[in-house]
Design an enzyme around this catalytic site. Structure first.
Site, PDB file in Angstrom:
ATOM      1  N   GLY A  53       0.867  -1.165   0.000  1.00 21.49           N
ATOM      2  CA  GLY A  53       0.000   0.000   0.000  1.00 21.49           C
ATOM      3  C   GLY A  53       0.904   1.214   0.000  1.00 21.49           C
ATOM      4  CD  GLU A  54       2.607   6.214   1.128  1.00 24.77           C
ATOM      5  OE1 GLU A  54       3.745   6.564   0.784  1.00 24.77           O
ATOM      6  OE2 GLU A  54       2.177   6.403   2.276  1.00 24.77           O
ATOM      7  CB  SER A  55       5.421   2.499   4.036  1.00 24.49           C
ATOM      8  OG  SER A  55       6.175   3.425   3.293  1.00 24.49           O
ATOM      9  CB  CYS A  85       5.342  -3.787  -1.428  1.00 20.20           C
ATOM     10  SG  CYS A  85       5.987  -2.505  -2.524  1.00 20.20           S
ATOM     11  NE  ARG A 111       8.298   5.178   1.455  1.00 15.99           N
ATOM     12  CZ  ARG A 111       7.513   6.139   1.932  1.00 15.99           C
ATOM     13  NH1 ARG A 111       7.944   6.940   2.864  1.00 15.99           N
ATOM     14  NH2 ARG A 111       6.299   6.276   1.459  1.00 15.99           N
ATOM     15  CB  ILE A 140       3.218  -1.935  -7.359  1.00 12.59           C
ATOM     16  CG1 ILE A 140       2.581  -3.057  -8.187  1.00 12.59           C
ATOM     17  CG2 ILE A 140       2.438  -0.633  -7.549  1.00 12.59           C
ATOM     18  CD1 ILE A 140       1.185  -3.411  -7.776  1.00 12.59           C
ATOM     19  NE  ARG A 141       6.899   6.109  -6.292  1.00 11.76           N
ATOM     20  CZ  ARG A 141       6.748   7.312  -5.785  1.00 11.76           C
ATOM     21  NH1 ARG A 141       5.683   7.583  -5.078  1.00 11.76           N
ATOM     22  NH2 ARG A 141       7.631   8.242  -5.978  1.00 11.76           N
ATOM     23  CG  HIS A 176       2.561  -6.299  -4.572  1.00  9.86           C
ATOM     24  ND1 HIS A 176       1.801  -5.826  -3.531  1.00  9.86           N
ATOM     25  CD2 HIS A 176       3.408  -5.302  -4.896  1.00  9.86           C
ATOM     26  CE1 HIS A 176       2.164  -4.593  -3.229  1.00  9.86           C
ATOM     27  NE2 HIS A 176       3.136  -4.248  -4.052  1.00  9.86           N
ATOM     28  CD  GLU A 178      -0.160  -8.817  -2.704  1.00  4.27           C
ATOM     29  OE1 GLU A 178       0.841  -9.551  -2.623  1.00  4.27           O
ATOM     30  OE2 GLU A 178      -0.089  -7.573  -2.671  1.00  4.27           O
TER      31      GLU A 178
END
Ligand code: GLN
Length: 221
Positions: A53-55, A85, A111, A140-141, A176, A178
């Site tokens: 997601g976004e840490s 991630c 990051r 993803i990023r 990822h 998943e």
């Protein structure tokens, strides 16, 4: 199963990010999954997945909902953790240029080390500890793992970074699983949590899985 709990249930932190995709993969391997939104949801878990997601967002929500200390307390009692991630960033002892969050596994992460969201990509690689065939990888990023400490085992090493690693209690992947048809890493984590799964084959591609429209396994690392 974890001696401290033994329930056979794996939680997925459900504050932000790729929650449902992990729950779906746990279901596909025959493991009981549970979304974790509050302290009570942590009770009796054998493992907890901290999703991508976004840490920064995740770290703020973990503090706001008071889950940070509770996850640390359950970790000290034996809870296994898997960070994908952003989850790996939160678990790392060192986050280059920023303060670490949980700091529970002796790795350093950088990051957004591949560039912007547009520099996200797919690939595949052999991960012998996890599966006997190549595993599809979706970045993803993503961060790069740029250092691993002495107690950390490298599961997948790429050109100038580590993409998957573990210690006795924590698994980290910068990609990822998943978001791919491969169930191998979910099986691997379930075994790490002490779960015994029916039909525990090495690769575990799900024949019923359909990729999202943007997922293409055409790029190679
Ligand atoms: N770039 C995100 C971060 O730094 C991680 C992206 C992801 O989880 N796919 O938190």
């Amino acid at each position: 199963m974890n001696a401290a709990t033994g329930s056979g249930v794996i939680g997925v932190l459900d504050l932000q990010g790729g929650v449902q995709e992990h729950l779906d993969h746990l279901c596909r391997i025959g493991a009981a999954g549970r979304p974790v939104k509050r302290t009570a949801d942590l009770e009796g878990l054998d493992g907890l997945i901290i999703p991508g997601g976004e840490s920064t967002c995740l770290s703020r929500l973990l503090n706001i909902f008071g889950l940070r200390q509770d996850i640390e307390a359950h970790y000290r009692q034996g809870l296994k953790l898997w960070g994908t991630c952003a989850g790996a960033i939160l678990l790392a002892r060192e986050n280059i240029g920023e303060a670490p969050f949980f700091g529970l596994i002796d790795i350093a992460v950088s990051r957004n080390a591949f560039g912007s969201q547009l520099d996200s990509f797919n690939g595949q690689a052999m991960v012998p500890m996890v599966a006997s065939e190549a595993i599809p990888l979706t970045f993803i990023r993503a961060p790069k793992i740029v250092r691993t400490g002495p107690g950390v085992r490298v599961l997948l090493s790429m050109d100038d970074y580590v993409a998957a690693a573990e210690d006795d209690q924590i698994l980290v992947t910068v990609f990822h699983p998943e978001l791919t048809p491969s169930l191998a890493f979910h099986r691997y984590f379930a075994r790490k949590c002490g779960l015994h799964l029916a039909g525990d084959d090495a690769m575990g591609l799900d024949p019923g899985w359909t990729p999202q429209s943007w997922v293409r396994f055409s790029h190679h690392i």
